[in-house]
Design a protein around this motif. Structure first.
Motif, PDB file in Angstrom:
ATOM      1  N   CYS A 195     -81.965 209.806  87.426  1.00 58.18           N
ATOM      2  CA  CYS A 195     -81.950 209.093  86.156  1.00 58.18           C
ATOM      3  C   CYS A 195     -83.320 208.445  86.007  1.00 58.18           C
ATOM      4  O   CYS A 195     -83.941 208.058  87.004  1.00 58.18           O
ATOM      5  N   TYR A 242     -83.844 205.733  84.033  1.00 60.34           N
ATOM      6  CA  TYR A 242     -83.710 204.322  83.654  1.00 60.34           C
ATOM      7  C   TYR A 242     -83.755 203.449  84.916  1.00 60.34           C
ATOM      8  O   TYR A 242     -83.862 203.972  86.040  1.00 60.34           O
ATOM      9  N   ASP A 243     -83.657 202.142  84.738  1.00 60.64           N
ATOM     10  CA  ASP A 243     -83.742 201.279  85.921  1.00 60.64           C
ATOM     11  C   ASP A 243     -82.835 200.064  85.781  1.00 60.64           C
ATOM     12  O   ASP A 243     -83.261 198.920  85.953  1.00 60.64           O
ATOM     13  N   CYS A 244     -81.582 200.312  85.461  1.00 63.82           N
ATOM     14  CA  CYS A 244     -80.627 199.211  85.312  1.00 63.82           C
ATOM     15  C   CYS A 244     -80.605 198.405  86.618  1.00 63.82           C
ATOM     16  O   CYS A 244     -80.589 198.993  87.708  1.00 63.82           O
ATOM     17  N   PHE A 271     -78.488 196.734  88.241  1.00 58.17           N
ATOM     18  CA  PHE A 271     -77.331 196.723  89.150  1.00 58.17           C
ATOM     19  C   PHE A 271     -77.145 198.061  89.858  1.00 58.17           C
ATOM     20  O   PHE A 271     -76.300 198.204  90.730  1.00 58.17           O
ATOM     21  N   ILE A 284     -79.330 203.759  92.086  1.00 58.88           N
ATOM     22  CA  ILE A 284     -79.935 205.082  92.018  1.00 58.88           C
ATOM     23  C   ILE A 284     -81.455 205.056  92.207  1.00 58.88           C
ATOM     24  O   ILE A 284     -82.034 205.919  92.844  1.00 58.88           O
ATOM     25  N   ILE A 285     -82.099 204.026  91.664  1.00 59.79           N
ATOM     26  CA  ILE A 285     -83.559 203.993  91.703  1.00 59.79           C
ATOM     27  C   ILE A 285     -84.058 203.811  93.134  1.00 59.79           C
ATOM     28  O   ILE A 285     -84.958 204.512  93.598  1.00 59.79           O
ATOM     29  N   ASP A 320     -75.661 211.683  87.800  1.00 61.79           N
ATOM     30  CA  ASP A 320     -75.990 210.273  87.630  1.00 61.79           C
ATOM     31  C   ASP A 320     -76.061 209.936  86.141  1.00 61.79           C
ATOM     32  O   ASP A 320     -75.524 208.932  85.693  1.00 61.79           O
ATOM     33  N   ASN A 321     -76.717 210.801  85.360  1.00 58.01           N
ATOM     34  CA  ASN A 321     -76.823 210.535  83.926  1.00 58.01           C
ATOM     35  C   ASN A 321     -77.128 211.824  83.164  1.00 58.01           C
ATOM     36  O   ASN A 321     -78.288 212.125  82.861  1.00 58.01           O
ATOM     37  N   MET A 325     -74.563 207.608  78.575  1.00 57.34           N
ATOM     38  CA  MET A 325     -75.075 206.404  77.927  1.00 57.34           C
ATOM     39  C   MET A 325     -74.601 206.381  76.473  1.00 57.34           C
ATOM     40  O   MET A 325     -74.389 207.435  75.868  1.00 57.34           O
ATOM     41  N   GLU A 358     -71.780 198.460  79.692  1.00 57.59           N
ATOM     42  CA  GLU A 358     -72.236 197.369  80.573  1.00 57.59           C
ATOM     43  C   GLU A 358     -71.923 195.988  80.013  1.00 57.59           C
ATOM     44  O   GLU A 358     -71.321 195.177  80.691  1.00 57.59           O
ATOM     45  N   LYS A 402     -81.111 201.624  77.341  1.00 55.55           N
ATOM     46  CA  LYS A 402     -80.177 202.754  77.355  1.00 55.55           C
ATOM     47  C   LYS A 402     -79.043 202.557  76.350  1.00 55.55           C
ATOM     48  O   LYS A 402     -78.297 203.484  76.075  1.00 55.55           O
TER      49      LYS A 402
HETATM   50  S1  SF4 Z   1     -76.631 202.742  85.445  1.00 57.44           S
HETATM   51 FE1  SF4 Z   1     -76.816 204.813  84.610  1.00 57.44          FE
HETATM   52  S2  SF4 Z   1     -78.537 204.627  83.116  1.00 57.44           S
HETATM   53 FE2  SF4 Z   1     -78.672 202.859  84.470  1.00 57.44          FE
HETATM   54  S3  SF4 Z   1     -80.116 203.490  86.109  1.00 57.44           S
HETATM   55 FE3  SF4 Z   1     -78.010 203.893  86.853  1.00 57.44          FE
HETATM   56  S4  SF4 Z   1     -77.607 206.019  86.346  1.00 57.44           S
HETATM   57 FE4  SF4 Z   1     -79.375 205.357  85.099  1.00 57.44          FE
END
Ligand code: SF4
Ligand code: B12
Length: 526
Positions: free
Chosen positions: A201, A203-205, A207, A210-211, A246-247, A277, A305, A320
């Protein structure tokens, strides 16, 4: 070599095993990528939640593995350690490897010699695990396996990380579902399987793990490979498929092409589930919605969210959830829900309540929103998983009230807000959600009447565990029912009747490498 791969039995409040038992996609992928001369068996212990010890003992006896691998999320850490201790009590010579989100992001929690782990595979592992097996066969040195940590005497050696795999190039072979040795996967009575179409993904949410796990990138499996994979799952009986991407909504034109390919391949007789999303679904709804409907999508997990701007800011989930130049983010959420409903799909509403500045009012606003607009609530509390930006912020603001990571299951409030206690936050969510779940039984009945008729009473009893007729008629406070529910939930976590060999005083500190005092030195190999 004989290899046994296990996923943990621990389950989540919103996916009760009575109705939902899904395979772990990671393990079938690992099984598909080791050389075919090895005998690999995969056992998802969620299928045998009430007989974990007996099942593991039987598998150890029947399969006589040389290598056992465990896939572990953070809230499953204690269970995994007990299973490892049990396995080692049966065969002290068996080698143990752990992988998945927790060992990848909190490796220090796994290095103490009492825990019995020999190898830690960090992050994406299909190729690392293949190479580990080669190394154990003497075909390459352990120090040459990128992404691996390995025990060498009392020390763990840490090899350099493995770069993210460009899956487009076909480096990762398809999953091996034939390796599964237990049965009973289900979603409301229909056989279910999981399929990956992409990884990552951009993005960089704050919580999301994944990042930290793989950086910000997005890689796609080719559509013909995905179609073959779906067909393989269907040939083995699956009638529901969960895309565990993941997305998937990062690349909407490709998602649309996938929907078309599913229809062309005649695989539209399956119910599909996906997570996505809000903004891309809202923006591309006119074309994407009908295509998803045609392909057979039934449930869409929407990462809403939060409906409040301030909370979205904290969660770093604004972009997102908003379309270009749009000030009111709720519109993207509302439009996405509308697109899905108009096209006959059901919305699983992912919301996070209990963020640092939340008040009772802001929590209630989100709960009311869920009550009004989502079909199945998937409401969680912010949970400080290893390595996420959110964890750092909660720690800095001193808002973490529970450091036992086995309770980090998303529906146990382990953090407080500046205004509301953790227990109160959890109580508010618990009280609101039960009735939303009951309401969903109607659509479940329309789609799967036989399952609901057979299991409706048990589903109801599960949703309302802790409640009695006295609480139902108001003779007893709901807080008493909630306290009983929490006791039941705690007891449910006891899946393995075997002691944790190394219960740390605070699991959360270990995950950040703070309690190094008990942890053997980790040396960089080479
Ligand atoms: S919550 Fe979803 S959109 Fe946000 S970083 Fe994780 S996988 Fe990506
Ligand atoms: C699909 C998914 C689910 C599905 C699970 C379906 C299933 N049975 O697989 C559902 C919706 C049910 C679910 C539920 C939950 N999930 Co979830 N889920 C995911 C998601 C989106 C993808 C996971 C996946 O299958 N990926 C595909 C596979 C191939 O990749 P992988 O799992 O990473 O595995 C690779 C490596 O990790 C490694 N590996 C994995 N296991 C092993 C084992 C060995 C031995 C080795 C060597 C390597 C290895 O190799 C694999 C191949 O490269 C992730 C990530 C995300 N972006 O949100 C979250 C994620 C894994 N979930 C998470 C959580 C917390 C949960 C819940 C507790 C609550 C929640 N947030 O919903 C529940 C608990 C589930 C339960 N056990 O009851 C967290 C885990 C965080 C952590 N540190 O533990 C993640 C990371 C999301 C997040 N919040 O950041 N989830």
């Amino acid at each position: 070599m004989r290899i046994l791969l296990l996923s943990m039995p621990d389950s989540f409040e919103h996916t009760p095993v009575l109705a939902i038992r899904m395979p772990n996609g990671a393990l079938a992928s690992l099984a598909g990528n080791v050389d075919s001369r090895h005998q690999v068996s995969v056992a998802d212990l969620v299928l045998v939640q009430s007989s974990v010890r007996q099942t593991v003992a039987r598998l150890m006896r029947d399969l006589q593995p040389n290598l056992v691998g465990l896939s572990v999320m953070t809230f499953q850490r204690a269970t995994a350690r007990r299973i490892i201790a049990f396995i080692k009590s049966i065969d002290p010579s068996v080698r143990v490897v752990v992988g998945g989100y927790d060992p990848s992001l909190a490796p220090d929690a796994w290095t103490h010699p009492d825990i019995g782990v020999d190898f830690i595979v960090r992050s994406e592992a299909d190729l690392t695990f293949r190479d580990l097996v080669c190394a154990l066969e003497g075909e390459m040195p352990l120090s040459a396996v990128a992404g691996l940590w390995y025990r060498s005497g009392s020390i763990f050696q840490s090899n350099p990380p493995r770069p993210v795999t460009a899956i487009e190039e076909g480096a990762i072979k398809p999953p091996n579902r034939a390796a599964r040795v237990l049965s009973g996967y289900t979603l409301l009575g229909r056989p279910v399987d999981v399929v990956e179409t992409s990884r990552g993904c951009t993005y960089d949410c704050s919580f999301c793990s994944i990042i930290e796990m793989r950086g910000r990138n997005f890689h796609r499996f080719s559509i013909p490979r995905v179609i073959d994979d779906i067909r393989d799952a269907r040939d083995r009986g699956a009638r529901v498929i969960f895309f565990v991407d993941d997305n998937i909504t990062i690349d909407v034109p490709r998602f649309e092409a996938l929907c078309r390919a599913i229809v062309e391949a005649g695989l539209d007789d399956i119910d599909y589930i996906v997570q996505g999303m809000t903004a891309p679904i809202a923006t591309h709804g006119a074309t994407l919605g009908p295509l998803m409907r045609k392909a057979g999508f039934r449930y869409v997990f929407l990462g809403i969210e939060n409906i409040l701007e301030e909370d979205l800011g904290f969660l770093k989930a604004q972009s997102k959830n908003s379309r270009h130049g749009e000030a009111k983010r709720q519109n993207a959420t509302m439009d996405a829900i509308d697109v899905l409903h108009r096209n006959g799909m059901l919305v699983v509403g992912g919301l996070i309540v209990g963020n640092p500045d939340d008040t009772r009012e802001s929590i209630n606003a989100n709960l009311s929103f869920a009550r009004d607009y989502v079909d199945w609530p998937y409401i969680q509390h912010p949970t400080p998983y290893p390595g996420t930006p959110m964890t750092r912020e909660f720690r800095e603001r001193n808002l973490i009230v529970n450091r036992h990571v086995d309770e980090y299951d998303g529906t146990t409030a382990v953090t407080r807000t500046a205004h509301v206690d953790a227990e109160e936050i959890e109580f508010m969510r618990w009280r609101a959600e039960r009735w939303m779940k009951v309401r969903h039984m109607r659509s479940a009945f329309q789609h799967d009447p036989a399952f609901v008729l057979r299991n409706g009473r048990r589903m109801f009893a599960h949703t309302f565990r802790g409640s009695t007729w006295r609480s139902a008629v108001g003779l007893e406070s709901e807080r008493d029912a909630f306290s009983r529910y929490r006791v039941i939930r705690k007891q449910e976590r006891d899946y393995v009747d075997f002691p944790d060999p190394h219960p740390p005083s605070s699991d959360l500190d270990v995950q950040d490498g703070r309690t190094r005092v008990h942890v053997p030195v980790v040396k960089k190999a080479g």
